[in-house]
Design a protein around this motif. Structure first.
Motif, PDB file in Angstrom:
ATOM      1  N   UNK A  65      47.069  14.210  12.019  1.00 32.60           N
ATOM      2  CA  UNK A  65      47.224  13.663  13.289  1.00 32.60           C
ATOM      3  C   UNK A  65      48.232  12.531  13.130  1.00 32.60           C
ATOM      4  N   UNK A  66      48.254  11.916  12.020  1.00 29.47           N
ATOM      5  CA  UNK A  66      49.462  10.716  11.814  1.00 29.47           C
ATOM      6  C   UNK A  66      50.854  11.124  11.718  1.00 29.47           C
ATOM      7  N   UNK A  67      51.178  12.511  11.319  1.00 27.05           N
ATOM      8  CA  UNK A  67      52.290  13.025  10.947  1.00 27.05           C
ATOM      9  C   UNK A  67      53.024  14.138  11.992  1.00 27.05           C
ATOM     10  N   UNK A  68      54.323  13.838  12.047  1.00 26.65           N
ATOM     11  CA  UNK A  68      55.148  14.931  12.956  1.00 26.65           C
ATOM     12  C   UNK A  68      56.168  15.177  11.948  1.00 26.65           C
ATOM     13  N   UNK A  69      56.344  16.752  11.741  1.00 25.16           N
ATOM     14  CA  UNK A  69      57.098  17.162  10.689  1.00 25.16           C
ATOM     15  C   UNK A  69      58.142  18.145  11.640  1.00 25.16           C
ATOM     16  N   UNK A 140      53.971   9.918  16.451  1.00 26.91           N
ATOM     17  CA  UNK A 140      53.359   9.819  15.173  1.00 26.91           C
ATOM     18  C   UNK A 140      53.588   8.711  14.301  1.00 26.91           C
ATOM     19  N   UNK A 141      52.929   8.184  13.716  1.00 24.39           N
ATOM     20  CA  UNK A 141      53.251   7.108  12.694  1.00 24.39           C
ATOM     21  C   UNK A 141      54.018   7.480  11.866  1.00 24.39           C
ATOM     22  N   UNK A 142      53.981   8.675  11.241  1.00 25.43           N
ATOM     23  CA  UNK A 142      54.803   9.172   9.897  1.00 25.43           C
ATOM     24  C   UNK A 142      55.702  10.418  10.574  1.00 25.43           C
ATOM     25  N   UNK A 143      56.982  10.284  10.590  1.00 19.23           N
ATOM     26  CA  UNK A 143      57.960  10.973  11.182  1.00 19.23           C
ATOM     27  C   UNK A 143      58.842  11.714  10.093  1.00 19.23           C
ATOM     28  N   UNK A 174      59.573   6.526   9.290  1.00 20.15           N
ATOM     29  CA  UNK A 174      60.521   7.431   9.387  1.00 20.15           C
ATOM     30  C   UNK A 174      61.384   8.080   8.230  1.00 20.15           C
ATOM     31  N   UNK A 175      61.146   9.430   7.888  1.00 18.47           N
ATOM     32  CA  UNK A 175      61.955   9.812   6.662  1.00 18.47           C
ATOM     33  C   UNK A 175      62.793  11.166   7.219  1.00 18.47           C
ATOM     34  N   UNK A 176      64.029  10.925   6.901  1.00 13.67           N
ATOM     35  CA  UNK A 176      65.031  11.686   7.016  1.00 13.67           C
ATOM     36  C   UNK A 176      65.588  12.243   5.939  1.00 13.67           C
TER      37      UNK A 176
END
Ligand SMILES: Nc1ncnc2c1ncn2[C@@H]1O[C@H](COP(=O)(O)OP(=O)(O)OP(=O)(O)O)[C@@H](O)[C@H]1O
Length: 232
Positions: A65-69, A140-143, A174-176
């Protein structure tokens, strides 16, 4: 640690991506960036070691729920329109009042007039923009975005950089993962350089430049090339 048969994809990759920050994950082809994302998204299981996403084990309902990938090769379905792709994400996450946000994101990524288009009718960059809209829809709070700048024209890349900076300013982690150092340099608060599945260096650009023995004004490409060896 993650192994595929006798090949070690990731080992010794210890780092933290903070809320309110953009982390750029860099590394040669095969360095282990996508493997880390897939592990964080709960799609592959680590063989050893610990990873937490939003404070929760990857794959758990709360982590999901917290993540979008957004994978490097996003899954788009033939015969399914732009708007239907977005509706599907809204349904999967049970998002109330998602239509307004969807319209806003479509406008932001200049897809507002392509709502009925099918994936094969979109250019590569437009398909990437659709995948980004899908990834950003549920706030999301974690991307986790794997190669989000690939195929984007300069205006779209600028818009994406602004969007990601806004999301981090709003508190998201945000992680890219990217090979496009021009974009990474402009947005990253933290840079993690992976080599053969290990963290070779991590920190802000000026600390990495210092580590590489370069002036603190050095650009990310120069720093990256100084810190890493030729791929083998
Ligand atoms: N499903 C798989 N089966 C076997 N080996 C795999 C699999 N996925 C990745 N690997 C291997 O794991 C290593 C890390 O791959 P990964 O895709 O994580 O690299 P990457 O840093 O994302 O590379 P790129 O920049 O090319 O996208 C590579 O040696 C790759 O060949």
């Amino acid at each position: 640690m993650k192994r595929y048969a006798e090949r070690t994809a990731v080992d010794g990759a210890a780092f933290r991506c903070g809320y309110g920050q953009i982390t750029a994950l860099l590394g040669h082809n095969g360095a282990g960036k996508s493997t880390l994302f897939r592990a964080a998204a709960g799609l592959v299981r680590l063989d050893a070691g610990t990873m937490l996403v939003g404070g929760h084990p990857p794959g758990s309902t709360r982590a999901q729920q917290a993540t979008s990938y957004m994978p490097e090769q996003p899954d788009l379905y033939p015969g399914v329109s732009v708007w239907e792709h977005i509706s599907f994400i809204a349904l999967a996450y049970g998002l109330p009042g998602w239509e307004r946000r969807a319209r806003h994101l479509l406008e932001r990524f200049e897809l507002g007039d392509r709502r009925d288009a099918l994936p094969h009718e979109l250019s590569q960059g437009l398909r990437r923009r659709l995948a980004l809209v899908m990834a950003l829809l549920h706030g999301a709070e974690v991307l986790l975005l794997d190669e989000p700048f690939n195929g984007l024209d300069p205006h779209s890349a600028l818009r994406l950089r602004t969007t990601l900076s806004d999301l981090a300013a709003g508190g998201a982690a945000v992680v890219v993962a990217t090979h496009i150092l021009h974009d990474a340099q402009r947005i990253a608060d933290q840079v993690i350089v992976l080599e053969h599945g290990r963290v070779k260096a991590g920190g802000d650009l000026s600390s990495l430049a210092h580590k590489a023995g370069l002036s603190r004004q050095a650009g990310l490409e120069e720093v990256y090339l100084a810190l890493t060896s030729e791929p083998r």
